[in-house]
Design a protein around this motif. Structure first.
Motif, short mmCIF file in Angstrom:
data_model
loop_
_atom_site.label_atom_id
_atom_site.label_comp_id
_atom_site.label_asym_id
_atom_site.label_seq_id
_atom_site.Cartn_x
_atom_site.Cartn_y
_atom_site.Cartn_z
N VAL A 255 28.96 5.52 -18.20
CA VAL A 255 28.85 5.38 -16.62
C VAL A 255 29.62 6.35 -15.88
CG1 VAL A 255 29.11 3.46 -14.79
CG2 VAL A 255 28.10 2.81 -17.05
N ALA A 256 29.15 7.10 -15.36
CA ALA A 256 29.89 8.00 -14.14
C ALA A 256 30.38 7.01 -13.19
CB ALA A 256 29.08 9.07 -13.70
N THR A 257 31.82 7.58 -12.78
CA THR A 257 32.46 6.44 -11.85
C THR A 257 33.22 7.41 -10.78
OG1 THR A 257 34.47 6.59 -13.06
CG2 THR A 257 32.99 4.70 -13.57
N PRO A 258 32.94 6.94 -9.76
CA PRO A 258 33.75 7.58 -8.55
C PRO A 258 35.34 7.28 -8.57
CG PRO A 258 32.57 5.81 -7.47
CD PRO A 258 32.36 5.93 -8.94
N GLY A 259 36.16 7.73 -7.73
CA GLY A 259 37.46 7.82 -7.58
C GLY A 259 37.95 6.30 -7.68
#
Length: 238
Positions: free
Chosen positions: A129-133
């Motif tokens: 899962v790609a996650t933002p900051g």
């Protein structure tokens, strides 16, 4: 970025012929756009996908690679004196919970969380899962992965049972995180590689571009060689 799922390098194992697995488990990678974040589904270790103009670099071992050689190569990737930012794969010795991730990252920016529900002799999906900051998206990555699994369609009862079990355990906050994709300098990554519970840290060259490298995790249960997960055991009911 595509609005619909895109299958990249889908190849079925010889033993899967006529087996009727659902799309999650027949494809090597699914790229899906969801709430501004790309979610990659890596179902099992398949044959390496054909080279493409998109994924020009790779994090993680290749199918059939010797684990000890990968660990050596990962250590070598941290050599250098530059102070540029590098994308890197962090592999854990044991599965951890999402709540442990901010501390496990040692303050580095988490850009991807690898979720996998370990079940003996059952081939469950591996979900990156790609996650933002920020810490919150990483902590909620288990729920995000569960939601994606729940949205899939299935071709047979075993596949549906595996998806149900995967979703249930991820929503319950299981210790199912196998690794992280982070961004940091070589000194920071070398320090992270020495921390308890970290099996390996592998860095890409500083010029690697976000979204243009593949990620194939080293799961905590991987032994001498990276091989497909067996799928001949009973699926637990809970």
């Amino acid at each position: 970025m595509p609005a619909e799922p895109v299958i990249a390098g889908a190849q079925a194992d010889d033993g899967d012929a006529g087996h009727g697995r659902f799309a999650l488990r027949n494809a090597a990678v699914y790229a899906i756009t969801a709430i501004g974040a790309v979610i990659l589904l890596v179902v099992a270790f398949r044959e390496p996908p054909p080279a493409s103009a998109v994924a020009t670099d790779r994090l993680g071992p290749a199918p059939g690679e010797q684990v000890e050689q990968y660990l050596i190569d990962a250590r070598t990737s941290l050599d250098g004196a530059d102070t540029d930012q590098h994308w890197a794969l962090v592999s854990f010795t044991e599965y951890v919970t999402p709540q442990q991730l901010p501390a496990a990252a040692e303050g580095l920016r988490i850009s991807g969380v690898i979720q996998h529900v370990p079940v003996d002799r059952v081939q469950t999906p591996v979900i990156t899962v790609a996650t933002p900051g920020g810490d919150e998206p990483a902590v909620k990555s288990g729920e995000a992965a569960a939601g994606l699994v729940a949205a899939q369609r299935f071709r047979d009862q075993r596949s549906a049972d595996i998806a149900r079990l995967t979703e249930s355990r991820l929503r319950a906050g299981c210790a199912c995180t196998a690794g992280l994709v982070v961004r940091g300098t070589l000194p920071q990554l070398r320090d992270l590689a020495t921390q308890p519970g970290v099996r390996a840290v592998q860095a890409l060259p500083a010029d690697a571009v976000a979204g243009r490298f593949a990620v194939s995790p080293l799961l905590p249960g991987s032994g001498d060689t990276v091989t497909p997960i067996p799928d001949d055991g009973p699926v637990p009911t809970e």
